[in-house]
Design an enzyme around this catalytic site. Structure first.
Site, PDB file in Angstrom:
ATOM      1  N   ASP A  12      17.694  13.159   6.204  1.00 27.66           N
ATOM      2  CA  ASP A  12      19.143  13.049   6.181  1.00 27.66           C
ATOM      3  C   ASP A  12      19.679  14.265   5.429  1.00 27.66           C
ATOM      4  O   ASP A  12      18.911  15.168   5.075  1.00 27.66           O
ATOM      5  CB  ASP A  12      19.592  11.718   5.576  1.00 27.66           C
ATOM      6  CG  ASP A  12      19.333  11.587   4.083  1.00 27.66           C
ATOM      7  OD1 ASP A  12      18.755  12.515   3.465  1.00 27.66           O
ATOM      8  OD2 ASP A  12      19.715  10.551   3.513  1.00 27.66           O
ATOM      9  N   CYS A  69      14.593  11.206   2.830  1.00 24.60           N
ATOM     10  CA  CYS A  69      15.978  10.903   2.490  1.00 24.60           C
ATOM     11  C   CYS A  69      16.030  10.896   0.966  1.00 24.60           C
ATOM     12  O   CYS A  69      15.086  11.354   0.321  1.00 24.60           O
ATOM     13  CB  CYS A  69      16.465   9.592   3.119  1.00 24.60           C
ATOM     14  SG  CYS A  69      15.701   8.074   2.531  1.00 24.60           S
ATOM     15  N   THR A  71      15.727   8.540  -1.378  1.00 24.75           N
ATOM     16  CA  THR A  71      14.614   7.806  -1.994  1.00 24.75           C
ATOM     17  C   THR A  71      13.376   7.761  -1.112  1.00 24.75           C
ATOM     18  O   THR A  71      12.301   7.414  -1.584  1.00 24.75           O
ATOM     19  CB  THR A  71      15.006   6.348  -2.290  1.00 24.75           C
ATOM     20  OG1 THR A  71      15.271   5.682  -1.044  1.00 24.75           O
ATOM     21  CG2 THR A  71      16.200   6.263  -3.220  1.00 24.75           C
ATOM     22  N   HIS A 102      -6.800   4.128   4.473  1.00 26.12           N
ATOM     23  CA  HIS A 102      -6.916   2.680   4.634  1.00 26.12           C
ATOM     24  C   HIS A 102      -5.959   2.091   5.651  1.00 26.12           C
ATOM     25  O   HIS A 102      -6.248   1.036   6.219  1.00 26.12           O
ATOM     26  CB  HIS A 102      -6.712   1.981   3.295  1.00 26.12           C
ATOM     27  CG  HIS A 102      -7.827   2.213   2.332  1.00 26.12           C
ATOM     28  ND1 HIS A 102      -7.938   1.531   1.145  1.00 26.12           N
ATOM     29  CD2 HIS A 102      -8.889   3.065   2.360  1.00 26.12           C
ATOM     30  CE1 HIS A 102      -9.019   1.946   0.491  1.00 26.12           C
ATOM     31  NE2 HIS A 102      -9.603   2.878   1.212  1.00 26.12           N
ATOM     32  N   HIS A 137     -11.047  -1.502   7.432  1.00 25.51           N
ATOM     33  CA  HIS A 137      -9.633  -1.123   7.460  1.00 25.51           C
ATOM     34  C   HIS A 137      -9.083  -1.176   8.884  1.00 25.51           C
ATOM     35  O   HIS A 137      -7.911  -1.505   9.085  1.00 25.51           O
ATOM     36  CB  HIS A 137      -9.435   0.275   6.860  1.00 25.51           C
ATOM     37  CG  HIS A 137      -9.999   0.401   5.485  1.00 25.51           C
ATOM     38  ND1 HIS A 137      -9.508  -0.320   4.410  1.00 25.51           N
ATOM     39  CD2 HIS A 137     -11.014   1.145   5.002  1.00 25.51           C
ATOM     40  CE1 HIS A 137     -10.200  -0.017   3.326  1.00 25.51           C
ATOM     41  NE2 HIS A 137     -11.122   0.871   3.664  1.00 25.51           N
TER      42      HIS A 137
END
Length: 149
Positions: A12, A69, A71, A102, A137
């Site tokens: 963003d 972005c 966060t 994983h 996994h």
């Protein structure tokens, strides 16, 4: 160059500078970079950017995606709504390595207001250099894929 070395980047408006630094960094390591922007600082909705990048990974056009972005959380949530995407937000190299090893993550999300440039580049390197371990996994990744319906 095939899709094995093609990566899509999107952000963003809050993360343009860090996205550009990451794009230059991965290009210097031999990756073909598809930077889908934005290119100007006007506000853009991170859900659209995350979904656009995820679409390129899910279609097979790009092997991996890196999205950013403020966060890293919101854009990651949007990307994960696209079928076939496994994206994690990482603020440290250990987590970036583990989501590849994983969880067979095919996208990485970073918060531009959370980590600085040097750490972000280390996170990207950890993500791109790790390989999926398979084995037990793979069974769990298959379980996640089955939840997509």
């Amino acid at each position: 160059m095939g899709t094995d070395k093609r990566i899509v980047l999107a952000s963003d408006h809050a993360a343009i500078g860090l996205r550009r630094a990451i794009a230059a960094h991965v290009a210097s390591k031999g990756w073909e970079v598809e930077d889908i922007g934005p290119q100007t600082p006007e506000s853009v909705p991170y859900p659209e950017q995350g979904a656009a990048a995820a679409g390129r990974v899910a279609s097979g056009d790009c092997r991996f995606g890196i999205i950013l972005c403020g966060t890293g959380q919101g854009i990651m949530m949007a990307a994960n709504k696209v079928r076939g995407i496994r994206c994690g937000v990482c603020s440290d190299t250990f987590s970036a390595r583990m989501i590849r090893q994983h969880n067979d993550a095919n996208m990485l999300s970073i918060g531009a207001r959370v980590v600085g440039e040097a750490l972000a580049l280390d996170i990207v390197d950890a993500f791109l250099s790790a390989e999926f371990e398979g084995g037990r996994h793979a069974t769990r990744v298959d379980m996640i894929a089955a939840m997509e319906g």
